[in-house]
Design a protein around this motif. Structure first.
Motif, PDB file in Angstrom:
ATOM      1  N   SER A  16       0.156   4.176   0.601  1.00 17.36           N
ATOM      2  CA  SER A  16       0.162   5.177   1.500  1.00 17.36           C
ATOM      3  C   SER A  16       0.686   4.788   2.916  1.00 17.36           C
ATOM      4  CB  SER A  16      -1.538   5.378   1.884  1.00 17.36           C
ATOM      5  OG  SER A  16      -1.981   4.086   2.450  1.00 17.36           O
ATOM      6  N   LYS A  17       1.346   3.586   2.907  1.00 22.08           N
ATOM      7  CA  LYS A  17       2.107   3.207   4.049  1.00 22.08           C
ATOM      8  C   LYS A  17       3.485   3.079   3.822  1.00 22.08           C
ATOM      9  CE  LYS A  17      -1.736   0.873   6.467  1.00 22.08           C
ATOM     10  NZ  LYS A  17      -2.427  -0.468   5.921  1.00 22.08           N
ATOM     11  N   LEU A  49       4.629   7.289  -8.559  1.00 18.90           N
ATOM     12  CA  LEU A  49       4.184   7.784  -7.026  1.00 18.90           C
ATOM     13  C   LEU A  49       4.155   9.136  -7.057  1.00 18.90           C
ATOM     14  CD1 LEU A  49       3.691   6.028  -4.614  1.00 18.90           C
ATOM     15  CD2 LEU A  49       5.886   6.504  -3.796  1.00 18.90           C
ATOM     16  N   ASP A 106       0.920  -1.207  -0.034  1.00 17.56           N
ATOM     17  CA  ASP A 106       0.037   0.003  -0.071  1.00 17.56           C
ATOM     18  C   ASP A 106       1.053   1.369   0.015  1.00 17.56           C
ATOM     19  OD1 ASP A 106      -1.559   2.163   0.778  1.00 17.56           O
ATOM     20  OD2 ASP A 106      -2.665   1.044   2.271  1.00 17.56           O
ATOM     21  N   SER A 118       3.369  12.866  -5.001  1.00 14.19           N
ATOM     22  CA  SER A 118       3.379  13.060  -3.596  1.00 14.19           C
ATOM     23  C   SER A 118       1.945  12.997  -3.028  1.00 14.19           C
ATOM     24  CB  SER A 118       3.838  14.424  -3.204  1.00 14.19           C
ATOM     25  OG  SER A 118       3.303  15.591  -4.258  1.00 14.19           O
ATOM     26  N   LYS A 119       0.849  13.318  -3.559  1.00 11.25           N
ATOM     27  CA  LYS A 119      -0.643  12.886  -3.273  1.00 11.25           C
ATOM     28  C   LYS A 119      -0.776  11.588  -2.849  1.00 11.25           C
ATOM     29  CE  LYS A 119      -2.589  14.099  -7.443  1.00 11.25           C
ATOM     30  NZ  LYS A 119      -1.220  14.501  -8.061  1.00 11.25           N
ATOM     31  N   ASP A 120      -0.017  10.503  -3.645  1.00 10.91           N
ATOM     32  CA  ASP A 120      -0.140   9.096  -3.308  1.00 10.91           C
ATOM     33  C   ASP A 120       0.198   8.784  -1.882  1.00 10.91           C
ATOM     34  OD1 ASP A 120      -1.377   8.471  -5.713  1.00 10.91           O
ATOM     35  OD2 ASP A 120       0.536   8.279  -6.636  1.00 10.91           O
ATOM     36  N   SER A 121       1.244   9.389  -1.457  1.00 13.30           N
ATOM     37  CA  SER A 121       1.769   8.854  -0.372  1.00 13.30           C
ATOM     38  C   SER A 121       1.783   9.562   1.022  1.00 13.30           C
ATOM     39  CB  SER A 121       3.282   8.461  -0.432  1.00 13.30           C
ATOM     40  OG  SER A 121       4.027   9.460   0.209  1.00 13.30           O
ATOM     41  N   ALA A 122       1.406   9.015   1.943  1.00 14.00           N
ATOM     42  CA  ALA A 122       1.646   9.591   3.241  1.00 14.00           C
ATOM     43  C   ALA A 122       2.815  10.144   3.673  1.00 14.00           C
ATOM     44  CB  ALA A 122       0.801   8.768   4.290  1.00 14.00           C
TER      45      ALA A 122
END
Ligand code: ADP
Ligand code: MN
Length: 330
Positions: free
Chosen positions: A5-6, A64, A3, A66-70
């Motif tokens: 976002s993780k 990826l 994931d 920057s919005k995809d990732s936390a």
């Protein structure tokens, strides 16, 4: 699969640009990269299988944004160099959505001791502008990049739960990571060495603590393994017509000396014939891999990459000297 976002910031980068990420399990690294780096790994998979054992396993590419990732944007800050210039500690995160997914070489270690050796006296490729060539040529001329064909680009060593203070003469080069129990050597550390003194950097790497018997034995085993791997890497690249600018040899070994002993026991009772062992996630003692192919290409007809090979051979020479010396001390 994982994931996005993780994804987390990768804590075990020894050098290079900001922006390297890792998944939750720590099995893979996800690194912003150039199209050339993807192309290099793809070409290795397609037609240079003899290189595969010497590179992290290539798992593919990922777009990826920057919005995809936390993941928060990390910026490692700056350092002031000897001559008063302010420089970035790490290169700025490269502005791209293209990421490469690779096996995390530091996975399987409890406390990985990491050394990044950047290869080549020439550090720029044909696409570089004159300003960049001049800047990199100057760094090369002032460091062991020029004299030996490699330099220590970064290093990280485990010092124990009670991290010792950094002595006065090293404060410009070393940060403490108290949480991890580590000393983190910045890019200026490896730039201070002249050819004769660079083995001191290797000593700092293989002997981060006192030279007790277990530490001496570990150093001897690890040095013998490193030397064997570097010789194998040299042998493979002598047969290749590659050009790699700014590629590195990444060295890793178990920094916790008790964990090192435990791992030796575990590996003794594991059976190498069992194919399953690979999937058992066995702990590791040491690893050596070539990384950073942002500026690596094939040059058919031009012969072997003497620029990179010179650094590999110098490295093998220093490892051999240090191994001989350590064998007498054990
Ligand atoms: P760059 O120098 O262009 O930023 P690198 O590929 O050299 O990119 O990666 C930067 C740092 O990240 C390296 O010094 C190394 O410590 C770490 N690193 C890169 N790839 C891996 C990998 N596959 N496994 C573990 N660590 C890695
Ligand atoms: Mn690098």
């Amino acid at each position: 699969t994982f994931d996005p976002s993780k994804l987390q910031s990768f804590g075990n980068a020894a050098a290079g640009h900001d922006g390297v990420l890792s998944d939750e399990t720590g099995a893979v690294v996800v690194k912003p990269c150039t199209a050339a780096e993807i192309a290099f790994y793809e070409s290795v998979a397609a037609s240079h299988s003899d290189l595969i054992p010497h590179l992290p396993t290539y798992m593919g590419q990922l777009t990826l944004s920057s919005k995809d990732s936390a993941v928060p944007e990390v910026d490692s800050g700056t350092i002031t160099t000897e001559d008063g210039k302010v420089e970035r500690l790490h290169g700025k995160k490269i502005a791209t959505e293209l990421h490469i997914v690779l096996e995390n070489i530091t996975s399987g270690f409890k406390k990985p001791n990491i050394l990044d050796l950047k290869l080549g006296a020439q550090l720029w490729d044909e696409a570089s502008k004159p300003e960049k060539r001049a800047r990199l040529d100057e760094v090369s001329a002032q460091t062991t990049s020029g004299s030996l064909g490699f330099r220590i680009a970064g290093m990280r060593t485990y010092k124990g739960a009670e991290v010792p203070d950094v002595p006065e003469d090293l404060t410009k080069f070393v940060e403490q990571d108290k949480e991890a129990g580590c000393w983190v050597f910045n890019k200026m550390y490896g730039r201070k060495f002249h050819a004769q003194g660079v083995s001191d950097g290797f000593v700092e790497y293989v002997f981060p603590g006192a030279k007790t018997q277990p530490e001496l034995e570990r150093a001897r085993e690890v040095l013998a393994f490193f030397l064997g791997e570097v010789k194998d890497i040299i042998e493979v690249f002598e047969k290749k017509e590659s050009r790699m600018y700014g590629a590195s040899i990444l060295f890793v070994y178990e920094g916790d000396v008790e964990e090192y002993a435990k791992t030796k026991q575990i590996l003794r009772s594991a059976h190498p014939e069992d194919e399953d062992d690979d999937e058992l996630n066995l702990p590791k003692l040491a690893a050596v891999k070539m990384i950073d192919f942002a500026h690596a290409t094939w040059h058919k007809g031009d012969g072997p990459d003497e620029n990179a090979l010179r650094g590999m051979r110098s490295t093998a020479g220093i490892l051999k000297q240090l191994l001989d010396k350590t064998e007498k001390e054990v």
